[in-house]
Design an enzyme around this catalytic site. Structure first.
Site, short mmCIF file in Angstrom:
data_model
loop_
_atom_site.label_atom_id
_atom_site.label_comp_id
_atom_site.label_asym_id
_atom_site.label_seq_id
_atom_site.Cartn_x
_atom_site.Cartn_y
_atom_site.Cartn_z
N GLY A 41 20.56 -4.33 3.07
CA GLY A 41 19.20 -4.12 2.61
C GLY A 41 19.08 -3.37 1.30
N HIS A 42 20.20 -2.97 0.72
CA HIS A 42 20.15 -2.13 -0.50
C HIS A 42 21.12 -2.65 -1.54
CE1 HIS A 42 20.27 1.64 -2.93
NE2 HIS A 42 19.08 1.82 -2.41
N PHE A 43 20.85 -3.63 -2.23
CA PHE A 43 19.69 -4.51 -2.27
C PHE A 43 20.20 -5.92 -2.05
CE2 PHE A 43 18.72 -0.93 -5.09
CZ PHE A 43 17.53 -0.48 -4.56
#
Length: 147
Positions: free
Chosen positions: A46-48
């Site tokens: 999720g990052h990124f």
């Protein structure tokens, strides 16, 4: 110091143990350690998406874990089940360059001073000799209260 000794001293475990090996330790002075950053790290999902970057707070956490190892070796004890080494402050944190999958994050931490049980550290994280993060960290050991 290998991962087995690190796990004896730090309470962190996967996915939050962020020190793989200690390459140099001068009791009461400094530590040099590293974290191999893999695409398999859970935070990269999720990052990124499509542009994986290690979160800056986790770079600071890796530095703090190295600081904890230095402190425990300096005190001659591990925190045990009843004590935890906590952050009490982070000053002058600067992020110079992103940390990405495939990097080896080199953690260099020195004791700046110790007063009233509070350790102050100068901490620098590097990749390939270039500073990616630097900060002044303050930590102390406290009783662990599960309530």
């Amino acid at each position: 110091m290998n991962i087995h000794k690190i796990q004896k001293l730090l309470p962190h475990r996967y996915p939050f143990l962020l020190v793989d090996r200690v390459t140099e330790l001068k009791v009461g002075e400094s530590i040099r350690a590293y974290k191999n950053v893999s695409i398999n790290e859970p935070f990269f999902n999720g990052h990124f998406p499509g542009k994986p970057v290690m979160p800056g707070v986790l770079v600071l956490e890796a530095l703090a874990q190295a600081a904890g190892l230095l402190s425990f070796e300096t005190m001659g004890e591990a925190p045990g089940d009843d004590k935890v080494f906590y952050f009490v402050g982070i000053d002058n944190a600067r992020f110079k360059k992103p940390v990405v999958p495939g990097d080896q994050l080199v953690l260099e931490v020195g004791i700046d001073r110790v007063r009233a049980g509070i350790y102050k550290f100068k901490a620098v994280a590097k990749v390939e000799g270039q500073v990616v993060c630097e900060a002044d960290l303050m930590c102390t050991m406290r009783e662990f209260d599960q309530n």
